[in-house]
Write a protein that holds these residues in place. Structure first.
Motif, short mmCIF file in Angstrom:
data_model
loop_
_atom_site.label_atom_id
_atom_site.label_comp_id
_atom_site.label_asym_id
_atom_site.label_seq_id
_atom_site.Cartn_x
_atom_site.Cartn_y
_atom_site.Cartn_z
N ILE A 71 1.12 -2.53 27.08
CA ILE A 71 2.28 -2.09 27.85
C ILE A 71 2.85 -3.26 28.65
CG2 ILE A 71 3.05 -0.56 29.71
CD1 ILE A 71 0.78 1.36 28.80
N LEU A 72 4.17 -3.37 28.67
CA LEU A 72 4.84 -4.42 29.44
C LEU A 72 5.60 -3.78 30.59
CD1 LEU A 72 6.28 -6.54 26.48
CD2 LEU A 72 4.20 -6.99 27.82
N PRO A 73 5.17 -4.00 31.83
CA PRO A 73 5.89 -3.45 32.99
C PRO A 73 7.30 -4.04 33.11
CG PRO A 73 3.67 -4.12 33.60
CD PRO A 73 3.92 -4.66 32.23
N GLY A 74 8.14 -3.41 33.92
CA GLY A 74 9.50 -3.85 34.09
C GLY A 74 9.62 -5.29 34.55
N THR A 119 0.39 -6.14 43.88
CA THR A 119 0.46 -5.65 42.50
C THR A 119 1.70 -6.16 41.76
OG1 THR A 119 1.64 -3.61 43.11
CG2 THR A 119 -0.78 -3.56 43.16
N ALA A 120 2.64 -6.79 42.47
CA ALA A 120 3.88 -7.27 41.84
C ALA A 120 3.62 -8.60 41.15
CB ALA A 120 4.97 -7.41 42.90
N THR A 121 3.24 -8.53 39.90
CA THR A 121 2.90 -9.75 39.16
C THR A 121 3.55 -9.74 37.78
OG1 THR A 121 0.89 -8.77 38.23
CG2 THR A 121 0.65 -9.97 40.32
N ILE A 122 3.71 -10.94 37.25
CA ILE A 122 4.01 -11.12 35.83
C ILE A 122 2.80 -11.87 35.26
CG2 ILE A 122 5.52 -12.17 34.12
CD1 ILE A 122 7.79 -12.00 36.11
N ASP A 123 2.05 -11.19 34.41
CA ASP A 123 0.75 -11.70 33.97
C ASP A 123 -0.11 -11.92 35.22
OD1 ASP A 123 1.46 -11.58 31.28
OD2 ASP A 123 2.42 -13.54 31.37
N HIS A 124 -0.51 -13.17 35.50
CA HIS A 124 -1.37 -13.41 36.65
C HIS A 124 -0.64 -14.12 37.79
CE1 HIS A 124 -4.77 -12.08 34.29
NE2 HIS A 124 -4.45 -12.94 33.34
N THR A 125 0.69 -14.18 37.71
CA THR A 125 1.49 -14.87 38.71
C THR A 125 2.26 -13.86 39.54
OG1 THR A 125 1.74 -16.77 37.25
CG2 THR A 125 3.29 -16.60 39.09
N HIS A 126 2.25 -14.03 40.87
CA HIS A 126 2.99 -13.10 41.71
C HIS A 126 4.48 -13.22 41.43
CE1 HIS A 126 4.42 -10.83 45.16
NE2 HIS A 126 3.18 -10.36 45.26
N LEU A 127 5.17 -12.09 41.49
CA LEU A 127 6.59 -12.05 41.20
C LEU A 127 7.39 -12.97 42.12
CD1 LEU A 127 8.84 -10.74 39.50
CD2 LEU A 127 8.97 -8.93 41.24
N ILE A 157 14.82 -1.60 40.66
CA ILE A 157 13.45 -1.09 40.62
C ILE A 157 12.80 -1.58 39.33
CG2 ILE A 157 11.99 0.97 40.55
CD1 ILE A 157 14.27 2.43 42.07
N LEU A 158 11.78 -2.40 39.47
CA LEU A 158 11.01 -2.87 38.32
C LEU A 158 9.91 -1.83 38.07
CD1 LEU A 158 10.75 -6.69 39.14
CD2 LEU A 158 12.59 -5.42 38.01
N ASP A 159 10.07 -1.07 37.02
CA ASP A 159 9.17 0.07 36.80
C ASP A 159 7.81 -0.39 36.32
OD1 ASP A 159 8.84 2.75 37.11
OD2 ASP A 159 9.84 3.33 35.25
N ARG A 160 6.82 0.39 36.66
CA ARG A 160 5.44 0.17 36.21
C ARG A 160 4.86 1.50 35.73
NH1 ARG A 160 3.02 -4.69 37.20
NH2 ARG A 160 4.41 -6.14 38.29
N TYR A 215 -3.03 4.12 31.12
CA TYR A 215 -2.77 2.75 31.57
C TYR A 215 -3.86 2.29 32.53
CZ TYR A 215 -0.31 -1.17 33.81
OH TYR A 215 0.03 -2.40 34.30
N ARG A 216 -4.38 1.11 32.28
CA ARG A 216 -5.39 0.51 33.15
C ARG A 216 -4.68 -0.41 34.14
NH1 ARG A 216 -10.70 -0.20 31.95
NH2 ARG A 216 -10.28 0.00 29.71
N VAL A 217 -4.75 -0.06 35.42
CA VAL A 217 -4.10 -0.85 36.46
C VAL A 217 -4.84 -2.19 36.60
CG1 VAL A 217 -3.55 -0.95 38.92
CG2 VAL A 217 -3.31 1.21 37.67
N PRO A 218 -4.16 -3.32 36.45
CA PRO A 218 -4.86 -4.62 36.45
C PRO A 218 -5.26 -5.12 37.82
CG PRO A 218 -2.52 -4.95 36.10
CD PRO A 218 -2.73 -3.47 36.10
N ILE A 219 -4.58 -4.67 38.87
CA ILE A 219 -4.86 -5.11 40.24
C ILE A 219 -5.00 -3.87 41.11
CG2 ILE A 219 -3.96 -6.37 42.25
CD1 ILE A 219 -2.34 -8.07 40.26
N LYS A 220 -6.03 -3.81 41.93
CA LYS A 220 -6.24 -2.60 42.73
C LYS A 220 -5.03 -2.35 43.63
CE LYS A 220 -9.12 -4.79 46.33
NZ LYS A 220 -10.45 -4.78 46.97
#
Length: 388
Positions: A26-29, A52-60, A158-161, A230-235
């Motif tokens: 899954i690719l978040p917004g 939790t606002a990340t693209i891969d492992h980088t903060h948005l 709104i970047l959807d998740r 969906y498995r949330v990648p960051i708590k």
């Protein structure tokens, strides 16, 4: 031979079912940058984001700065920008040490962005991982940001998740007499919507204060549906450290309105419950103070109860629901029932009815039947705003 073949087929099916519990494609917004960068270019941007606002492992924030987006300020929700503040803890305004961007806390006394907060802002952006329950406060922060945007004539992107609990809808509908920051709208406990879908409903059903309408642009997820786990990648918060806690949250949060501990101050928050007054059946825990739980319920007291960290309900499955059995079992076992509930219970439940039903000794089946008319009506409303 036929028996061996049958066994192989059954094992293969079991493997497929287990491996398909969570979808990792899954690719978040936030990852759909081509869809929203044109909206942000040459604009002064304010972002409501947390860890939790990340693209891969980088903060948005870091990603957008590298793309030469002008980030004017960051608005932070409950638990703060870095997501390490405790439950209900007020977080002060600050400066992000990594970027020098001002951080304005929108939790506590100052929950809504004011005209002064937005005077140097052209456009707003929201990207926070939600868990799909009424009492998780990120959707309340979203609503108040939408109202601020509408009042000040700003567009909100709104970047959807994905919603990790987006495959089901359950629980009593909130009685608006019990409206609070942990329940601002007459929706069930598990609403089965992403934040983008929820924002569309707030607009479409005229749920914003004073009949406001917010100009929103929802950037949807790719490869997601409401039948996807969906498995949330960051708590998403300090006390939801893993998927077991996230999957149990809608059922165990009821214990927030009782005198029992639900594991805050242990390594299994929202995965255990107990009290010194429950019978010892072989499992116990002691809540301890920590940075994110400085005063946990029943601090330093040995609590006897139940460990659900490996229960079947920690794994998502089709047809899942809010489990009342643990709350009902605890109430029946508690020696002084007049002290089992605290006033906060009605805010968590969103009504007085559930507490009265439990005290009367109603079965889970009968309690759930009382939810059905409200759930049926909500599902019709919800369906109008689904994107997936």
């Amino acid at each position: 031979m036929n028996r061996i073949y049958l066994i192989c087929i059954l094992l293969a099916g079991l493997f497929r079912e287990t491996s398909a519990q969570y979808a990792d494609h899954i690719l978040p917004g936030a990852t759909q940058t081509a869809r929203y960068l044109p909206l942000l270019k040459n604009k002064r941007v304010a972002m409501m984001v947390n860890q939790t606002a990340t693209i891969d492992h980088t903060h948005l924030v870091d990603s957008l700065l590298k793309l030469h987006i002008k980030i004017q300020k960051i608005f932070s929700p409950e638990h703060g920008f870095r997501g390490n503040a405790g439950h209900g803890e007020t977080v002060a305004n600050s400066i992000d040490s990594a970027t020098g961007i001002p951080i304005v806390s929108l939790y506590g006394q100052h929950r809504k962005a004011t005209a002064a907060d937005l005077k140097d802002v052209d456009i707003l952006l929201f990207d926070i991982q939600d868990v799909g329950t009424r009492f998780f406060t990120y959707i309340s922060s979203l609503q108040e940001l939408m109202e601020s945007a509408a009042e000040n004539k700003k567009t909100l992107v709104i970047l959807d998740r994905p919603n990790p609990n987006g495959d089901y809808v359950d629980g009593p509908i909130l009685d608006t007499a019990y409206r609070s920051f942990i329940g601002m709208q007459p929706i069930p406990i598990v609403h089965g919507m992403t934040v983008g879908e929820y924002a569309r409903m707030l607009n479409g059903e005229h749920m914003l204060s004073k009949g406001l309408h917010c100009d929103i642009k929802v950037i949807p997820c790719e490869n997601y549906s409401h039948q996807t786990f969906y498995r949330v990648p960051i708590k998403p918060s300090p006390n939801l450290p893993n998927m077991a806690a996230i999957n149990l949250y809608s059922s165990l949060c009821f214990f927030e309105g009782t005198t029992l501990s639900l594991g805050r101050g242990t390594d299994k928050p929202f995965q255990v419950y107990g009290s010194p007054l429950l019978p010892d059946k072989g499992f116990s825990f002691i809540p301890r103070a920590s940075a994110t739980n400085p005063t946990p319920v029943l601090k330093d007291q040995r609590c006897y109860g139940v460990d659900l960290s490996n229960a079947p309900e920690t794994v998502p499955h089709l047809g899942r629901k809010i489990e009342l059995k643990w709350l009902l079992d605890a109430y029946r076992a508690y020696p002084d029932k007049s002290k089992f509930f605290i006033p906060f219970f009605n805010k968590v439940a969103g009504n007085t009815q559930l507490q009265q039903q439990i005290i009367k000794g109603m079965s889970e089946t009968d309690i759930r039947k009382s939810w059905e008319p409200g759930l049926a009506k909500f599902k019709i409303t919800r369906a109008k705003y689904l994107l997936y």
